[in-house]
Design an enzyme around this catalytic site. Structure first.
Site, mmCIF file in Angstrom:
data_model
loop_
_atom_site.group_PDB
_atom_site.id
_atom_site.type_symbol
_atom_site.label_atom_id
_atom_site.label_comp_id
_atom_site.label_asym_id
_atom_site.label_seq_id
_atom_site.Cartn_x
_atom_site.Cartn_y
_atom_site.Cartn_z
ATOM 1 N N HIS A 144 0.849 -1.182 0.000
ATOM 2 C CA HIS A 144 0.000 0.000 0.000
ATOM 3 C C HIS A 144 0.890 1.240 0.000
ATOM 4 O O HIS A 144 2.059 1.186 0.404
ATOM 5 C CB HIS A 144 -0.898 0.001 1.243
ATOM 6 C CG HIS A 144 -2.110 -0.879 1.140
ATOM 7 N ND1 HIS A 144 -3.147 -0.818 2.037
ATOM 8 C CD2 HIS A 144 -2.448 -1.835 0.243
ATOM 9 C CE1 HIS A 144 -4.077 -1.694 1.700
ATOM 10 N NE2 HIS A 144 -3.674 -2.343 0.622
ATOM 11 N N CYS A 191 -6.027 2.014 6.002
ATOM 12 C CA CYS A 191 -6.672 0.776 6.466
ATOM 13 C C CYS A 191 -6.010 0.336 7.781
ATOM 14 O O CYS A 191 -5.005 0.918 8.194
ATOM 15 C CB CYS A 191 -6.514 -0.313 5.398
ATOM 16 S SG CYS A 191 -4.828 -0.993 5.286
ATOM 17 N N CYS A 246 -2.155 -0.212 7.524
ATOM 18 C CA CYS A 246 -1.359 1.015 7.379
ATOM 19 C C CYS A 246 -1.443 1.896 8.625
ATOM 20 O O CYS A 246 -0.447 2.502 9.026
ATOM 21 C CB CYS A 246 -1.801 1.764 6.132
ATOM 22 S SG CYS A 246 -1.417 0.839 4.629
ATOM 23 N N GLU A 281 1.076 3.821 1.919
ATOM 24 C CA GLU A 281 1.646 4.236 3.204
ATOM 25 C C GLU A 281 2.856 3.372 3.581
ATOM 26 O O GLU A 281 3.849 3.872 4.113
ATOM 27 C CB GLU A 281 0.588 4.120 4.315
ATOM 28 C CG GLU A 281 -0.664 4.961 4.087
ATOM 29 C CD GLU A 281 -1.772 4.191 3.372
ATOM 30 O OE1 GLU A 281 -1.481 3.454 2.390
ATOM 31 O OE2 GLU A 281 -2.936 4.331 3.779
#
Lengths: 152, 152
Positions: free
Chosen positions: A51, A81, A84, A53
Site C-alpha cells: 500500500h 486501512c 497502514c 503508506e
C-alpha cells in the site's frame, strides 16, 4: 503547506491510477522535505502489503536510516486501512494528514481509530479533509471507469 | 500438525533472538508445505514494517505469485499487532494459528480483533494458544535478559 504536500501525495496516487491500481498516494515529510513517497501497487507486485503508506514508510526509514519517524508528517490521499494505520503507529510518525475518509474500512476514525488510541504506545496527531474533494474524485473516477469496463 | 508448524515458527523466532530482535516468528503453510517464513528484524533493517508476519506474507506472495493467500494458514508465535492483523486480513489468509496472546497490543482478540471483524471484507479462522508456553517463554527470556543488560 498542507495543500502543497497533499498535491504531492495526489501525484503519487496518479502513478497508481496509470497502472490501474486503486489510486492512493502518500508522502512523508521531514523539515519541509519529502523523505518518502509511495503509491499503491498491490496488483502489479502481487503483494498486498504494498500500500502507499507502507511504501512511503519503507522509503523514509531507508533514507533516514531509522525505523523511528518521530519528526515526520505523512500526507495520504485516503484514510489508511488497519494495516497502514498500525504501521503509522509502529513507525512513531508525528502527524498524519488525510485527504478523504474511508467510511467502510478506514482505521483512523471511521471503522477503527488506531492512530489515536491511548492503549497503544504512540498517539499520532491527525488532520482530516485536506483537499478532500480532489482525493475523493480520483477514487470515484477510478471505480466509475472500472465498473464501465474502461481501460482506464 | 499444528505443533509441527508452530515449532517452525519458533525456529524463526529464534533467528530473531540471535539478532537481539524481539523473538517473534511466523510461517505460512499451503497444502502442507511452508511457502513463507519470517522473523522480526525491525532493528537491524531500520524498518518497523519488517515484523515476522509481514516478512512471511511477502515471501508467500512472491512464491505463489499472488497477493491472495486464500488457502494458506499462518502460524505465528505471538498475537499480531494491528499492522500485522490488518495485513493478514488484506492478504485473505484463511487460518491464523497463534502461540501466545499479547494482552497489551494484540489485535486478534486482545486490544482489537481485526481478523474476526465482519465489518471488514475478510474473516480469518483463528486458533489460539498452540504451544503457548514455549512461545511465551522465549519472549520472557528475551526481555529478562534485556533488562539484565545481558548480551543475549
Amino acid at each position: 503547506m498542507d495543500n502543497f504536500f497533499m498535491n504531492k501525495a495526489l501525484d503519487q496516487a496518479l502513478e497508481a491510477y496509470k497502472l490501474k491500481e486503486v489510486p492512493i498516494g502518500a508522502v512523508i515529510v521531514k523539515d519541509g522535505k519529502i523523505v518518502g513517497r509511495g503509491y499503491n501497487r498491490k496488483e502489479i507486485s502481487f503483494d498486498t502489503t504494498n500500500h502507499a503508506e507502507i511504501m512511503a514508510i519503507k522509503e523514509a526509514s531507508k533514507n533516514l536510516k531509522s525505523w523511528r519517524l518521530n519528526d515526520c508528517t505523512m500526507y495520504v490521499t485516503v484514510e489508511p486501512c488497519p494495516m497502514c494505520a498500525g504501521a503509522i503507529v509502529n513507525s512513531r510518525i508525528k502527524e498524519l494528514v488525510i485527504g478523504t475518509m474511508d467510511s467502510k474500512g478506514g482505521a483512523c476514525g471511521s471503522l477503527y481509530n488506531i492512530v489515536e488510541d491511548y492503549n497503544l504506545n504512540h498517539i499520532v496527531e491527525v488532520r482530516r479533509g485536506i483537499m478532500k474533494q480532489e482525493c475523493s474524485n480520483i477514487m470515484k473516477n477510478f471505480f466509475k471507469k472500472l465498473r464501465e469496463g474502461d481501460k482506464l
